[in-house]
Design a protein around this motif. Structure first.
Motif, mmCIF file in Angstrom:
data_model
loop_
_atom_site.group_PDB
_atom_site.id
_atom_site.type_symbol
_atom_site.label_atom_id
_atom_site.label_comp_id
_atom_site.label_asym_id
_atom_site.label_seq_id
_atom_site.Cartn_x
_atom_site.Cartn_y
_atom_site.Cartn_z
ATOM 1 N N ASP A 95 41.101 15.982 11.762
ATOM 2 C CA ASP A 95 39.962 16.502 11.971
ATOM 3 C C ASP A 95 40.027 17.138 13.451
ATOM 4 O OD1 ASP A 95 37.198 17.317 11.222
ATOM 5 O OD2 ASP A 95 36.704 16.016 12.600
ATOM 6 N N GLU A 96 40.461 16.020 14.537
ATOM 7 C CA GLU A 96 40.540 16.429 15.823
ATOM 8 C C GLU A 96 41.357 17.593 16.111
ATOM 9 O OE1 GLU A 96 42.320 14.245 19.724
ATOM 10 O OE2 GLU A 96 41.699 12.995 18.375
ATOM 11 N N ARG A 97 42.466 17.794 15.517
ATOM 12 C CA ARG A 97 43.332 19.016 15.680
ATOM 13 C C ARG A 97 43.203 20.043 14.828
ATOM 14 N NH1 ARG A 97 49.093 17.126 15.400
ATOM 15 N NH2 ARG A 97 49.578 19.243 16.035
ATOM 16 N N ASP A 98 42.444 19.898 13.721
ATOM 17 C CA ASP A 98 42.012 20.655 12.701
ATOM 18 C C ASP A 98 43.356 21.380 12.195
ATOM 19 O OD1 ASP A 98 40.800 22.557 10.826
ATOM 20 O OD2 ASP A 98 41.089 24.188 12.104
ATOM 21 N N VAL A 99 44.518 20.408 11.607
ATOM 22 C CA VAL A 99 45.700 20.734 11.002
ATOM 23 C C VAL A 99 45.876 19.829 9.953
ATOM 24 C CG1 VAL A 99 47.014 19.359 12.477
ATOM 25 C CG2 VAL A 99 47.939 21.730 11.583
ATOM 26 N N ARG A 100 46.552 20.483 8.952
ATOM 27 C CA ARG A 100 47.078 19.676 7.667
ATOM 28 C C ARG A 100 48.627 20.250 7.454
ATOM 29 N NH1 ARG A 100 44.343 17.240 3.937
ATOM 30 N NH2 ARG A 100 42.472 18.349 4.357
ATOM 31 N N PHE A 101 49.440 19.249 7.477
ATOM 32 C CA PHE A 101 50.834 19.751 7.291
ATOM 33 C C PHE A 101 51.319 19.434 5.834
ATOM 34 C CE2 PHE A 101 50.518 18.608 11.695
ATOM 35 C CZ PHE A 101 51.168 19.595 12.370
ATOM 36 N N GLY B 118 56.788 22.214 10.514
ATOM 37 C CA GLY B 118 55.700 22.582 10.904
ATOM 38 C C GLY B 118 54.628 23.212 9.998
ATOM 39 N N PHE B 119 54.941 23.365 8.815
ATOM 40 C CA PHE B 119 54.089 24.033 7.863
ATOM 41 C C PHE B 119 52.822 23.686 7.675
ATOM 42 C CE2 PHE B 119 54.703 26.064 3.298
ATOM 43 C CZ PHE B 119 54.744 27.433 3.908
ATOM 44 N N GLU B 120 51.737 24.266 8.009
ATOM 45 C CA GLU B 120 50.490 24.000 8.434
ATOM 46 C C GLU B 120 49.300 24.993 7.932
ATOM 47 O OE1 GLU B 120 50.177 23.731 12.711
ATOM 48 O OE2 GLU B 120 49.689 25.893 12.586
ATOM 49 N N CYS B 121 48.018 24.308 7.612
ATOM 50 C CA CYS B 121 46.927 25.015 7.700
ATOM 51 C C CYS B 121 45.673 24.480 8.214
ATOM 52 C CB CYS B 121 46.684 25.314 6.037
ATOM 53 S SG CYS B 121 46.063 23.889 5.180
ATOM 54 N N HIS B 122 44.603 25.064 8.280
ATOM 55 C CA HIS B 122 43.508 24.803 9.042
ATOM 56 C C HIS B 122 42.487 24.876 8.204
ATOM 57 C CE1 HIS B 122 46.130 25.263 12.274
ATOM 58 N NE2 HIS B 122 46.470 26.461 12.028
ATOM 59 N N ASP B 123 41.337 23.703 8.359
ATOM 60 C CA ASP B 123 40.272 23.997 7.632
ATOM 61 C C ASP B 123 39.023 24.632 8.401
ATOM 62 O OD1 ASP B 123 41.343 22.321 5.673
ATOM 63 O OD2 ASP B 123 40.584 20.541 6.063
ATOM 64 N N LYS B 124 38.765 24.360 9.643
ATOM 65 C CA LYS B 124 37.862 24.984 10.410
ATOM 66 C C LYS B 124 37.973 26.381 11.088
ATOM 67 C CE LYS B 124 36.511 20.149 11.353
ATOM 68 N NZ LYS B 124 36.425 19.144 12.581
ATOM 69 N N ASN B 125 39.181 26.750 11.374
ATOM 70 C CA ASN B 125 39.454 27.842 12.103
ATOM 71 C C ASN B 125 40.332 28.855 11.403
ATOM 72 O OD1 ASN B 125 38.561 27.421 14.971
ATOM 73 N ND2 ASN B 125 39.664 25.587 14.409
ATOM 74 N N ILE B 126 40.188 29.975 11.616
ATOM 75 C CA ILE B 126 41.131 31.356 11.131
ATOM 76 C C ILE B 126 42.079 31.555 12.403
ATOM 77 C CG2 ILE B 126 41.213 33.580 10.601
ATOM 78 C CD1 ILE B 126 38.161 33.274 9.527
#
Length: 149
Positions: free
Chosen positions: A100-106, A63-71
């Motif tokens: 985009d819906e979940r604001d997540v990139r794995f 589940g290694f992830e990052c976000h574009d819209k949130n800290i």
């Protein structure tokens, strides 16, 4: 990425207009007894309470992830909890498309480092911080505050 203790949170208020609101919520509520779930705690602030069994490092990095819209402000309530981290610019193996819906990139990339949070310590993870957490033994409890950029 920032790692510190809750008693020092005020040092970081100037980094985002909602950081003080997020930490004020933490200081004004009994976070140890918050129920599991997701709650809006202000405009641009979402609190997620997570309770679960710790994972192995191998399981967690799926589940290694990052976000574009949130800290993320992640606070350990019952731990210790281990995190994995790597700078986004070094991640080259995406695991699917950005949601985009979940604001997540794995990512499939291996972490550069692991660090541990004790109870009442936090990590602030910015969009450039690829991370995973909930690594540890036994029952872990944490809160994640999503701060809209």
């Amino acid at each position: 990425m920032i790692v510190d203790s809750l008693q020092n949170a005020a040092k970081y208020y100037s980094l985002h207009p909602n950081f003080q609101k997020a930490f004020d919520y933490v200081n004004q509520n009994d976070i140890a007894n918050l129920e599991e779930g997701a709650f809006e705690i202000g405009e641009g602030l979402k609190l997620i309470v997570i309770i679960g069994q710790g994972n192995t490092k191998e399981e967690a990095v799926k589940g290694f992830e990052c976000h574009d819209k949130n800290i993320d402000i992640q606070i350990s309530i019952k731990g210790p909890e281990t995190f994995a981290w790597k700078p986004r610019e070094k991640c080259i193996n995406p695991n699917g498309d950005y949601s985009d819906e979940r604001d997540v990139r794995f990512f499939h990339d291996a972490p550069d480092t692991f660090f541990q949070l004790q109870e009442k310590q936090f990590a602030i993870l910015f969009p450039e911080d690829v991370h995973t957490a909930m690594i540890g033994e036994g029952l872990l409890k944490k809160i994640v505050i999503k701060v809209k950029i």
